[in-house]
Scaffold this motif. Sequence first.
Motif, PDB file in Angstrom:
ATOM      1  N   VAL A 121       0.894  -1.226  -0.165  1.00 50.54           N
ATOM      2  CA  VAL A 121      -0.064  -0.082  -0.019  1.00 50.54           C
ATOM      3  C   VAL A 121       1.000   1.241  -0.014  1.00 50.54           C
ATOM      4  CG1 VAL A 121      -1.762   1.187   1.327  1.00 50.54           C
ATOM      5  CG2 VAL A 121      -1.550  -1.271   1.490  1.00 50.54           C
ATOM      6  N   VAL A 122       0.804   2.021  -0.936  1.00 48.87           N
ATOM      7  CA  VAL A 122       1.706   3.133  -1.216  1.00 48.87           C
ATOM      8  C   VAL A 122       1.065   4.483  -1.236  1.00 48.87           C
ATOM      9  CG1 VAL A 122       3.373   1.770  -2.123  1.00 48.87           C
ATOM     10  CG2 VAL A 122       1.895   2.856  -3.773  1.00 48.87           C
ATOM     11  N   PRO A 123       1.349   5.612  -1.083  1.00 50.44           N
ATOM     12  CA  PRO A 123       0.744   6.956  -1.190  1.00 50.44           C
ATOM     13  C   PRO A 123       0.400   7.357  -2.756  1.00 50.44           C
ATOM     14  CG  PRO A 123       2.823   7.393   0.078  1.00 50.44           C
ATOM     15  CD  PRO A 123       2.706   5.948  -0.594  1.00 50.44           C
ATOM     16  N   LYS A 124      -0.532   7.807  -2.972  1.00 50.53           N
ATOM     17  CA  LYS A 124      -1.005   8.145  -4.371  1.00 50.53           C
ATOM     18  C   LYS A 124       0.045   8.479  -5.208  1.00 50.53           C
ATOM     19  CE  LYS A 124      -4.861  10.152  -6.982  1.00 50.53           C
ATOM     20  NZ  LYS A 124      -6.084  10.984  -6.969  1.00 50.53           N
ATOM     21  N   ALA A 125       0.958   9.595  -4.511  1.00 48.79           N
ATOM     22  CA  ALA A 125       1.742  10.348  -5.281  1.00 48.79           C
ATOM     23  C   ALA A 125       3.176   9.186  -5.987  1.00 48.79           C
ATOM     24  CB  ALA A 125       2.385  11.322  -4.303  1.00 48.79           C
ATOM     25  N   ASP A 126       3.002   8.207  -5.051  1.00 51.11           N
ATOM     26  CA  ASP A 126       4.343   7.226  -5.375  1.00 51.11           C
ATOM     27  C   ASP A 126       3.761   5.938  -6.394  1.00 51.11           C
ATOM     28  OD1 ASP A 126       5.813   8.751  -3.772  1.00 51.11           O
ATOM     29  OD2 ASP A 126       5.698   7.427  -2.165  1.00 51.11           O
ATOM     30  N   VAL A 127       2.490   6.110  -6.914  1.00 46.36           N
ATOM     31  CA  VAL A 127       2.013   4.571  -7.518  1.00 46.36           C
ATOM     32  C   VAL A 127       2.730   4.700  -8.743  1.00 46.36           C
ATOM     33  CG1 VAL A 127       0.072   3.833  -8.738  1.00 46.36           C
ATOM     34  CG2 VAL A 127      -0.166   4.687  -6.131  1.00 46.36           C
ATOM     35  N   GLU A 128       2.932   5.905  -9.418  1.00 47.78           N
ATOM     36  CA  GLU A 128       3.477   5.741 -10.630  1.00 47.78           C
ATOM     37  C   GLU A 128       5.012   5.295 -10.592  1.00 47.78           C
ATOM     38  OE1 GLU A 128       4.355   8.907 -14.319  1.00 47.78           O
ATOM     39  OE2 GLU A 128       2.748   9.466 -12.831  1.00 47.78           O
ATOM     40  N   LYS A 129       5.606   5.671  -9.598  1.00 47.72           N
ATOM     41  CA  LYS A 129       7.016   5.075  -9.556  1.00 47.72           C
ATOM     42  C   LYS A 129       7.259   3.728  -9.380  1.00 47.72           C
ATOM     43  CE  LYS A 129       8.529   9.326  -6.768  1.00 47.72           C
ATOM     44  NZ  LYS A 129       9.092   9.625  -5.337  1.00 47.72           N
ATOM     45  N   TYR A 130       6.456   3.178  -8.618  1.00 47.89           N
ATOM     46  CA  TYR A 130       6.310   1.479  -8.355  1.00 47.89           C
ATOM     47  C   TYR A 130       5.854   0.979  -9.798  1.00 47.89           C
ATOM     48  CZ  TYR A 130       6.677   2.092  -3.613  1.00 47.89           C
ATOM     49  OH  TYR A 130       7.062   2.225  -2.261  1.00 47.89           O
ATOM     50  N   ALA A 131       5.001   1.667 -10.637  1.00 44.67           N
ATOM     51  CA  ALA A 131       4.331   1.126 -11.859  1.00 44.67           C
ATOM     52  C   ALA A 131       5.394   1.135 -13.026  1.00 44.67           C
ATOM     53  CB  ALA A 131       3.026   1.628 -12.267  1.00 44.67           C
ATOM     54  N   ASN A 132       6.291   2.189 -12.595  1.00 45.43           N
ATOM     55  CA  ASN A 132       7.313   2.281 -13.971  1.00 45.43           C
ATOM     56  C   ASN A 132       8.621   1.592 -13.893  1.00 45.43           C
ATOM     57  OD1 ASN A 132       5.465   4.125 -15.319  1.00 45.43           O
ATOM     58  ND2 ASN A 132       6.395   5.989 -14.319  1.00 45.43           N
ATOM     59  N   GLY A 133       8.538   0.731 -13.077  1.00 45.01           N
ATOM     60  CA  GLY A 133       9.841  -0.360 -13.107  1.00 45.01           C
ATOM     61  C   GLY A 133      10.232  -0.461 -11.423  1.00 45.01           C
ATOM     62  N   PHE A 134      10.151   0.291 -10.682  1.00 40.26           N
ATOM     63  CA  PHE A 134      10.283   0.075  -9.286  1.00 40.26           C
ATOM     64  C   PHE A 134      10.056  -1.120  -8.446  1.00 40.26           C
ATOM     65  CE2 PHE A 134      10.607   1.429  -4.594  1.00 40.26           C
ATOM     66  CZ  PHE A 134      12.377   1.378  -4.464  1.00 40.26           C
ATOM     67  N   LEU A 135       8.755  -1.397  -8.778  1.00 39.47           N
ATOM     68  CA  LEU A 135       8.144  -2.638  -8.116  1.00 39.47           C
ATOM     69  C   LEU A 135       9.054  -3.609  -8.609  1.00 39.47           C
ATOM     70  CD1 LEU A 135       6.175  -3.972  -6.192  1.00 39.47           C
ATOM     71  CD2 LEU A 135       4.459  -4.144  -8.433  1.00 39.47           C
ATOM     72  N   ASP A 136       9.489  -3.852  -9.896  1.00 39.30           N
ATOM     73  CA  ASP A 136      10.125  -4.933 -10.457  1.00 39.30           C
ATOM     74  C   ASP A 136      11.580  -5.119  -9.688  1.00 39.30           C
ATOM     75  OD1 ASP A 136       8.068  -5.622 -12.305  1.00 39.30           O
ATOM     76  OD2 ASP A 136       8.746  -4.245 -13.958  1.00 39.30           O
ATOM     77  N   LYS A 137      12.083  -3.735  -9.457  1.00 35.81           N
ATOM     78  CA  LYS A 137      13.479  -3.900  -8.887  1.00 35.81           C
ATOM     79  C   LYS A 137      13.281  -4.577  -7.590  1.00 35.81           C
ATOM     80  CE  LYS A 137      15.297   0.205 -11.136  1.00 35.81           C
ATOM     81  NZ  LYS A 137      15.949   1.788 -10.855  1.00 35.81           N
ATOM     82  N   LEU A 138      12.208  -4.155  -6.806  1.00 34.30           N
ATOM     83  CA  LEU A 138      12.032  -4.722  -5.624  1.00 34.30           C
ATOM     84  C   LEU A 138      11.732  -6.308  -5.498  1.00 34.30           C
ATOM     85  CD1 LEU A 138       9.715  -1.869  -3.862  1.00 34.30           C
ATOM     86  CD2 LEU A 138      11.977  -2.117  -3.288  1.00 34.30           C
TER      87      LEU A 138
END
Length: 201
Positions: A121-138
């Motif tokens: 669960v992440v803040p709305k302002a950070d959703v795009e960061k995760y969707a743009n590859g950061f989730l894959d890095k994690l």
Amino acid sequence: MAANKILEKIQQDAAAEASIILEEAKKKATANADKIISAAKVKVEEIRAQAKADAEEAARRQVLIAELLSRKNSLNSQREVIEDAFRQAAAELNNLPQAKWETLIADIVLKAAESGAEELVVPKADVEKYANGFLDKLNSALAANGKSGNLTLAEEAGNFEGGLILKGKNSDYDGSFSTLLGQVRTNVEKEVAAMLFTEVK
């Protein structure tokens, strides 16, 4: 003539007795007056001593009140400094450069994830960061650490400013910046309080 002498004798005896009674009355009156004056003097001294003690106690209390107020003001000043420091820390956390932000989030996730298949669960302002590859890095980092590497993003954004919450099968981990700062603050405030009270002693 005999009757006159008898009367004269009675008058003399009466006068002598009256004189004795009067003298005794004077002595008693003087003794009573001395006692009253002596008792009054003692009472005056008691009143003076009590007044002095009361004045000293009042002065001691005033000094104590002044010391307590000074200590309170000092503690309030310390709290204001701590409050300001944590406000600044929160502002800096919420405005970290991308690289530093990613390092911090990755550190939180790697330490807190149990299985590697939690929901983030992440803040709305950070959703795009995760969707743009950061989730894959994690997920890659988790897999490299022997965990499943199957993190997913929650459908609803979190109602907090920075950080994240990991929702696991058995438990959740609150890694929001406000919660993490709160934990740090609790530890720091205890240390500061210990230092202040040590100084007071």
